[in-house]
Scaffold this motif. Structure first.
Motif, PDB file in Angstrom:
ATOM      1  N   MET A   1       0.844  -1.174   0.000  1.00 13.49           N
ATOM      2  CA  MET A   1       0.000   0.000   0.000  1.00 13.49           C
ATOM      3  C   MET A   1       0.890   1.238   0.000  1.00 13.49           C
ATOM      4  O   MET A   1       1.951   1.249   0.625  1.00 13.49           O
ATOM      5  CB  MET A   1      -0.903  -0.010   1.232  1.00 13.49           C
ATOM      6  N   ASN A   2       0.437   2.258  -0.706  1.00 16.17           N
ATOM      7  CA  ASN A   2       1.166   3.519  -0.712  1.00 16.17           C
ATOM      8  C   ASN A   2       1.039   4.197   0.660  1.00 16.17           C
ATOM      9  O   ASN A   2       0.085   3.979   1.390  1.00 16.17           O
ATOM     10  CB  ASN A   2       0.641   4.436  -1.818  1.00 16.17           C
ATOM     11  N   THR A   3       2.012   4.996   1.016  1.00 11.90           N
ATOM     12  CA  THR A   3       1.983   5.698   2.294  1.00 11.90           C
ATOM     13  C   THR A   3       1.604   7.163   2.145  1.00 11.90           C
ATOM     14  O   THR A   3       1.247   7.810   3.120  1.00 11.90           O
ATOM     15  CB  THR A   3       3.353   5.615   2.996  1.00 11.90           C
ATOM     16  N   HIS A   4       1.689   7.664   0.907  1.00 15.15           N
ATOM     17  CA  HIS A   4       1.371   9.070   0.651  1.00 15.15           C
ATOM     18  C   HIS A   4       0.394   9.195  -0.510  1.00 15.15           C
ATOM     19  O   HIS A   4       0.426   8.407  -1.457  1.00 15.15           O
ATOM     20  CB  HIS A   4       2.645   9.857   0.352  1.00 15.15           C
ATOM     21  N   CYS A   5      -0.451  10.200  -0.429  1.00 18.34           N
ATOM     22  CA  CYS A   5      -1.453  10.473  -1.460  1.00 18.34           C
ATOM     23  C   CYS A   5      -0.767  10.780  -2.792  1.00 18.34           C
ATOM     24  O   CYS A   5       0.183  11.564  -2.835  1.00 18.34           O
ATOM     25  CB  CYS A   5      -2.308  11.661  -1.019  1.00 18.34           C
ATOM     26  N   PRO A   6      -1.238  10.161  -3.887  1.00 17.46           N
ATOM     27  CA  PRO A   6      -0.612  10.413  -5.189  1.00 17.46           C
ATOM     28  C   PRO A   6      -0.821  11.842  -5.694  1.00 17.46           C
ATOM     29  O   PRO A   6      -0.127  12.281  -6.597  1.00 17.46           O
ATOM     30  CB  PRO A   6      -1.282   9.396  -6.113  1.00 17.46           C
TER      31      PRO A   6
END
Length: 56
Positions: A1-6
């Motif tokens: 999962m990504n940790t920061h908003c794209p």
């Protein structure tokens, strides 16, 4: 999962998670789920790149 908003680069929020191609991905706030156009295209490219790095 990504940790920061794209889109914003802010840390993702627990109330802003969704599934994309079978993987959990997140945004910084729920309003970003409803954004479309260029922002949506940018997010999906980033998610595809991240998935390719871990699954391909």
């Amino acid at each position: 999962m990504n940790t920061h908003c794209p889109w914003s680069g802010d840390t993702i929020s627990a109330d802003s998670l969704t599934l994309y191609k079978g993987q959990v991905v997140g945004f910084c706030n729920p309003a970003n789920f409803f954004s479309g156009g260029d922002k949506f295209d940018k997010a999906t490219r980033l998610f595809d790149d991240a998935l390719g790095a871990t699954h391909g």
